[in-house]
Scaffold this active site. Sequence first.
Site, PDB file in Angstrom:
ATOM      1  N   SER A  32      59.989 -67.452  -2.225  1.00 41.80           N
ATOM      2  CA  SER A  32      60.650 -68.728  -1.965  1.00 41.80           C
ATOM      3  C   SER A  32      61.668 -68.587  -0.830  1.00 41.80           C
ATOM      4  O   SER A  32      62.498 -67.686  -0.844  1.00 41.80           O
ATOM      5  CB  SER A  32      61.354 -69.184  -3.242  1.00 41.80           C
ATOM      6  OG  SER A  32      62.013 -70.381  -2.984  1.00 41.80           O
ATOM      7  N   GLY A  33      61.547 -69.456   0.158  1.00 42.41           N
ATOM      8  CA  GLY A  33      62.496 -69.426   1.294  1.00 42.41           C
ATOM      9  C   GLY A  33      62.016 -68.538   2.425  1.00 42.41           C
ATOM     10  O   GLY A  33      62.715 -68.377   3.425  1.00 42.41           O
ATOM     11  N   THR A  84      56.257 -73.153   3.945  1.00 37.98           N
ATOM     12  CA  THR A  84      56.029 -74.575   4.233  1.00 37.98           C
ATOM     13  C   THR A  84      56.193 -74.838   5.723  1.00 37.98           C
ATOM     14  O   THR A  84      55.390 -75.556   6.329  1.00 37.98           O
ATOM     15  CB  THR A  84      57.010 -75.431   3.410  1.00 37.98           C
ATOM     16  OG1 THR A  84      56.855 -75.046   2.042  1.00 37.98           O
ATOM     17  CG2 THR A  84      56.726 -76.890   3.570  1.00 37.98           C
ATOM     18  N   ASN A  89      66.305 -71.664  -1.677  1.00 37.33           N
ATOM     19  CA  ASN A  89      65.811 -72.459  -0.552  1.00 37.33           C
ATOM     20  C   ASN A  89      66.258 -73.907  -0.738  1.00 37.33           C
ATOM     21  O   ASN A  89      66.082 -74.473  -1.815  1.00 37.33           O
ATOM     22  CB  ASN A  89      64.269 -72.362  -0.531  1.00 37.33           C
ATOM     23  CG  ASN A  89      63.670 -73.090   0.650  1.00 37.33           C
ATOM     24  OD1 ASN A  89      64.376 -73.732   1.432  1.00 37.33           O
ATOM     25  ND2 ASN A  89      62.361 -73.021   0.770  1.00 37.33           N
ATOM     26  N   SER A 110      62.894 -76.127  -1.316  1.00 33.77           N
ATOM     27  CA  SER A 110      61.878 -75.279  -1.954  1.00 33.77           C
ATOM     28  C   SER A 110      60.736 -76.143  -2.499  1.00 33.77           C
ATOM     29  O   SER A 110      60.966 -77.156  -3.169  1.00 33.77           O
ATOM     30  CB  SER A 110      62.554 -74.505  -3.082  1.00 33.77           C
ATOM     31  OG  SER A 110      61.620 -73.662  -3.664  1.00 33.77           O
ATOM     32  N   SER A 111      59.525 -75.714  -2.178  1.00 34.88           N
ATOM     33  CA  SER A 111      58.361 -76.454  -2.690  1.00 34.88           C
ATOM     34  C   SER A 111      58.221 -76.084  -4.171  1.00 34.88           C
ATOM     35  O   SER A 111      58.108 -74.906  -4.495  1.00 34.88           O
ATOM     36  CB  SER A 111      57.095 -76.037  -1.962  1.00 34.88           C
ATOM     37  OG  SER A 111      57.351 -75.935  -0.593  1.00 34.88           O
ATOM     38  N   GLY A 150      55.303 -68.189  -3.780  1.00 27.56           N
ATOM     39  CA  GLY A 150      55.128 -66.738  -3.703  1.00 27.56           C
ATOM     40  C   GLY A 150      55.444 -66.076  -5.016  1.00 27.56           C
ATOM     41  O   GLY A 150      55.855 -66.723  -5.984  1.00 27.56           O
ATOM     42  N   GLU A 199      57.230 -64.343  -7.865  1.00 31.66           N
ATOM     43  CA  GLU A 199      58.623 -64.584  -8.296  1.00 31.66           C
ATOM     44  C   GLU A 199      59.039 -63.572  -9.349  1.00 31.66           C
ATOM     45  O   GLU A 199      58.323 -63.329 -10.318  1.00 31.66           O
ATOM     46  CB  GLU A 199      58.773 -66.004  -8.855  1.00 31.66           C
ATOM     47  CG  GLU A 199      58.775 -67.046  -7.772  1.00 31.66           C
ATOM     48  CD  GLU A 199      59.012 -68.454  -8.291  1.00 31.66           C
ATOM     49  OE1 GLU A 199      59.093 -68.647  -9.511  1.00 31.66           O
ATOM     50  OE2 GLU A 199      59.098 -69.369  -7.435  1.00 31.66           O
TER      51      GLU A 199
HETATM   52  N1  LIG Z   1      59.906 -70.639  11.791  1.00 32.42           N
HETATM   53  C1  LIG Z   1      61.089 -71.076  11.392  1.00 32.42           C
HETATM   54  N2  LIG Z   1      62.012 -71.383  12.294  1.00 32.42           N
HETATM   55  C2  LIG Z   1      63.213 -71.813  11.895  1.00 32.42           C
HETATM   56  N3  LIG Z   1      63.590 -71.967  10.627  1.00 32.42           N
HETATM   57  C3  LIG Z   1      62.694 -71.678   9.669  1.00 32.42           C
HETATM   58  C4  LIG Z   1      61.400 -71.216  10.002  1.00 32.42           C
HETATM   59  N4  LIG Z   1      60.754 -71.005   8.859  1.00 32.42           N
HETATM   60  C5  LIG Z   1      61.592 -71.317   7.846  1.00 32.42           C
HETATM   61  N5  LIG Z   1      62.759 -71.729   8.334  1.00 32.42           N
HETATM   62  C6  LIG Z   1      63.949 -72.142   7.563  1.00 32.42           C
HETATM   63  O1  LIG Z   1      63.865 -71.622   6.269  1.00 32.42           O
HETATM   64  C7  LIG Z   1      63.883 -72.660   5.299  1.00 32.42           C
HETATM   65  C8  LIG Z   1      62.919 -72.337   4.168  1.00 32.42           C
HETATM   66  O2  LIG Z   1      61.611 -72.393   4.640  1.00 32.42           O
HETATM   67  P1  LIG Z   1      60.413 -72.974   3.746  1.00 32.42           P
HETATM   68  O3  LIG Z   1      60.822 -74.171   3.039  1.00 32.42           O
HETATM   69  O4  LIG Z   1      59.228 -73.024   4.614  1.00 32.42           O
HETATM   70  O5  LIG Z   1      60.256 -71.800   2.718  1.00 32.42           O
HETATM   71  P2  LIG Z   1      59.086 -71.629   1.644  1.00 32.42           P
HETATM   72  O6  LIG Z   1      58.516 -70.278   1.875  1.00 32.42           O
HETATM   73  O7  LIG Z   1      58.165 -72.762   1.722  1.00 32.42           O
HETATM   74  O8  LIG Z   1      59.899 -71.603   0.342  1.00 32.42           O
HETATM   75  P3  LIG Z   1      59.446 -72.165  -1.090  1.00 32.42           P
HETATM   76  O9  LIG Z   1      58.511 -71.193  -1.643  1.00 32.42           O
HETATM   77  O10 LIG Z   1      60.701 -72.228  -1.818  1.00 32.42           O
HETATM   78  O11 LIG Z   1      58.840 -73.472  -0.827  1.00 32.42           O
HETATM   79  C9  LIG Z   1      63.479 -73.910   6.015  1.00 32.42           C
HETATM   80  O12 LIG Z   1      64.053 -75.029   5.437  1.00 32.42           O
HETATM   81  C10 LIG Z   1      64.023 -73.652   7.410  1.00 32.42           C
HETATM   82  O13 LIG Z   1      65.381 -73.987   7.426  1.00 32.42           O
HETATM   83 MG   LIG Z   2      57.742 -74.271   0.566  1.00 33.92          MG
END
Ligand SMILES: Nc1ncnc2c1ncn2[C@@H]1O[C@H](COP(=O)(O)OP(=O)(O)OP(=O)(O)O)[C@@H](O)[C@H]1O
Ligand SMILES: [Mg+2]
Length: 1123
Positions: free
Chosen positions: A155-156, A160, A205, A208-209, A435, A437
């Site tokens: 997560s984070g 996404t 996050n 977070s999805s 992912g 956890e």
């Molecule tokens: N390529 C990137 N460039 C800039 N910031 C990013 C990038 N990827 C992620 N981030 C930052 O990190 C934060 C978390 O990313 P994201 O929501 O994609 O995580 P995730 O892996 O989908 O987490 P979760 O599993 O909780 O959904 C985003 O809100 C953004 O602020």
């Molecule tokens: Mg996500």
Amino acid sequence: MFGFHTKTSQFLFSLSFWRIKVRVKEMNWTTAERAGLRRGRDQDKMAKMEVKTSLLDDMIGVGDMVLLEPLDEDSFINNLKKRFDHNEVYTYIGSVVISINPYRSLPIYTPEKVEEYRNRNFYELSPHIFALSDEAYRSLRDQDKDQCILITGESGAGKTEASKLVMSYVAAVCGKGAEVNQVKEQLLQSNPVLEAFGNAKTMRNDNSSRFGKYMDIEFDFKGDPLGGVISNYLLEKSRVVKQPRGERNFHIFYQILSGASEEFLCKLKLERDFSRYNYLGLDSARVNGVDDAANFRTVRNAMQIVGFMDHETQSVFEVVAAVLKLGNIEFKPESRANGLDESKIKDKNELKEICELTGIDQSVLERAFSFRTVEAKQEKVSTTLNVAQAYYARDALAKNLYSRLFSWLVTRINESIKAQTKVRKKVMGVLDIYGFEIFEDNSFEQFIINYCNEKLQQIFIELTLKEEQEEYIREGIEWTHIEYFNNAIICDLIENNQTGILAMLDEECLRPGTVTDDTFLEKLNQVCATHQHFESRMSKCSRFLNDTSLPHSCFRIQHYAGKVMYQVEGFVDKNNDLLYRDLSQAMWKANHSLIKALFPEGNPAKINLKRPPTAGSQFKASVATLMKNLQTKNPNYIRCIKPNDKKAAHIFNEALVCHQIRYLGLLENVRVRRAGYAFRQPYEPCLERYKMLCKQTWPHWRGPARAGVEVLFNELGIPEEEFSFGRSKIFIRNPRTLFKLEDLRKQRLEDLATLIGKIYRGWKCRTHFLLMKKCQVVIASWYRRYSQQKKYQKIKSSTITVQSYIRGWKARKQLRELKHLKRCNEAATVIAAYWHGTQVRREYRKFFRANAGRKIYEFTLQRIMQKYFLEMKNKMPSLSPIDKNWPARPYLFLESTHKELKRIFHLWRCKKYRDQFTDQQKLIYEEKLEASELFKDKKALYPASVGQPFQGAYLEISENPKYKKLKDAVDEKIIIAEVVNKINRANGKAASRIFLLTKNNVLLADQKSGTIKSEVPLGDVTKVSMSSQNDGFFAVHLKEGSEAASKGDFLLSSDHLIEMATKLYRTTLSQTKQKLNIEISDEFLVQFKQDKVCVKFIQGSQKNGNIPTCKRKNNRLLEVAVP
Ligand SMILES: Nc1ncnc2c1ncn2[C@@H]1O[C@H](COP(=O)(O)OP(=O)(O)OP(=O)(O)O)[C@@H](O)[C@H]1O
Ligand SMILES: [Mg+2]
């Protein structure tokens, strides 16, 4: 990467290779020089050349972990860190992209970057998510291979975001057009809607999805998007009713309350204040950097674009409001007479509003919260619910309502984005799933999530190995067995139909009798005890009995990514996922089409006594479908890594990253990838990149690329065990070999850059020289023309001159001849005339007398003279000697005669005139004549004296009694008696004196008294001096030593100077027989007593009229100014 030593070489290098975009292979300058550069045709060719770069260029660390040397955890992490520190957040493991969340926006997703990666080979540019997207899209479009992009990470970690980047890249590079653009827009806009309803702020996050998402994007044969299908997995619905500390409920609740208008809120019977709602965790209701109100507008806009009708949107928000309000329903206990506990709704107001919103009959809902009806074999048994059960029912309803709403949303979006055609579609799936956890308290959800990740790891290993193996087979390379950990055994532990944990759970749930989480754990302890990856305190396996770290109510699974301890509490309940039938029936009865549709099982007509599938089995089934789906597609992996727990940029927590690398099995991944050969590359790009290292292949290799590579490798002396030749690729066993090749290439490029520089300079100089030469020829020809022109003009003008001279000479000669001829003719005529004259005269001579001519002449002359004299007689002038008239001469030959006659006549009339004079007059004229001789042209005073008669005795001495005494003293005859001014010698002033000249003396007497002052015998007068000017001054010089001289010479002035001087002269001459010396000079000396004084006459001013003034200047000078 290329460390050049000098700026020049750097410049030349960059100029020659990359900036001017010329392929090294085309740099055969010797041929280019001959045939290329000078011709426009070949320049066009050069312009078309493109840059061939490689992942290996400008690498920070290594861009592909496969090339890591040595390969261990430390070097792996160090390489990631190094790249992360240089803003390189992407690194490859072969075709897998590792992405580290930068937690800040990097300028690497611009449209320019999209263009840069568009249609480029995967290894051509530095690692990027766009490279993977491009590769996937092109192989989908061009090779007709369905693709899936598997994005994993905790997560984070940025899953996404990565999925959105992939989608936006594909949207940017695929086809365009109004219809296609609408499809793209709908696909992209589905994200904000799903994120609003399915994402929440967690500790890890802010966005977070809380659900798994798999989206199939469908394309037509041209690669234009047609539509898509979204699948969602296991929404974390427990979040609706309860959130861990520091976390929030789903975004949409906060977005409605912040962003909806007052009117809309009123319609939904909501209040803006978050604290009014029990379901909203208050401690972190606001998230930094998140504008809920703005996001609400975005979501509504997105819903509109995706195709939600207004009434649908309204219904959705009504359900959301109802869920929120459900949390505010509270129960109080009430005891019944039969001893059973009963619950009652505390405040029915909220219930009333919910019912108004949802169109449910209030009594029905109220009853559903108080009773539970169990139906068995057509028997209905109603039991009351106590307070705890009532709350359970309420929360269950809220969770169900929300999760069903979410599923409905997905279905609705799918309806909108569904491809409209039935033609065969190519599919690109994007999987953004939660992912792995590992929390402190891991429950049913973590178990499910980790199970899903195990399955994904399984498919990853399978597909990677499969692909590797397939490639080896395809390339005809011998397959070497690769040691790796296969997690199938863990998957089996969970999903096995008989002995799997999920099966056990289902069994427990379905089992009649008392079922608790503990009974489930017991069952597990019995069945799974011997499994290598299962641990529990109560396990029969004695090796775990001593593990005191494991609490009694937990079991531990050794996942591929690490050990996770699960709390067994709530497993049964969550797996059952039960909603009391009364509630679902109440919902179905709602006068609200959406809610009615969400609870189809509430329809009494379709009553189904069969239990609905458990959550676990549902999930297992959907995961199985997903896996099946994925297996049919070409996989592309994005492994997301979270660099720190603080959501902060620039921080790289090595321990955290190390943990993720371990559980993502990345090292494993690298080992699998390079188990046989670390690096492989198709022959063409390999030859292209290294051909400059061998003479035979540089600059052009004419044969097949493979043969070229063989020649190249042989030439370089690379040991045979280091590489293998596949059908289309060269396989290099060790990264060392590749780096050696790179080093050699770098060195060679430097040399080539120098060579290019040299050739370029040569070419430039030569071009310049040729231009100069051409110019010189032009100038020379112009100069020669000019000089020849000048020469010609000179010759021409000379010729003309010579010609004109010759013509002139000829003409003159001819003229001379003609003149001569003419003269000859004339002479002949004259001679003839004379001859004829002579002849005639000879003939007629006898007829003339001999002297007749002379006689005639004389006669004529006489006649002329006669006539002349006769005329003269009549024209004679008067007899006055001063008459100047004389008649003009009549004939030229009488000139001298005429003049002589005039002279004679004048003399004659003068004689005549003189003859008339008396003696007295004669005397006067003699004197005048004398004066003329003495002063004419000498003294300026003279002309004025000519007309004055010389009277002599101006003073009547004898008659005037005044002068009686003077008369008595002078007994001689007085020649001159006149008053003169005697000049005082001392001051030049004048004093009047009477001047007397007698026959023998000169006397000066006082004018008044008549007393004689001086008497000088004429013999003592030696000289008289005077000026040449118009004055009457004169000095009488006396003989030295004479008596009179003792007083010095006299300086006198008289009005009758000329007369006095003349008479003095004549008297002296007649008495002494000596000529008196008369000196006429403007400067003379006068003896005054002892001194000699110079008397000087100067031109003076006319101050005193015409009277000269006399001034004594000094001892020696007496100055007379004459006007
Ligand atoms: N390529 C990137 N460039 C800039 N910031 C990013 C990038 N990827 C992620 N981030 C930052 O990190 C934060 C978390 O990313 P994201 O929501 O994609 O995580 P995730 O892996 O989908 O987490 P979760 O599993 O909780 O959904 C985003 O809100 C953004 O602020
Ligand atoms: Mg996500």
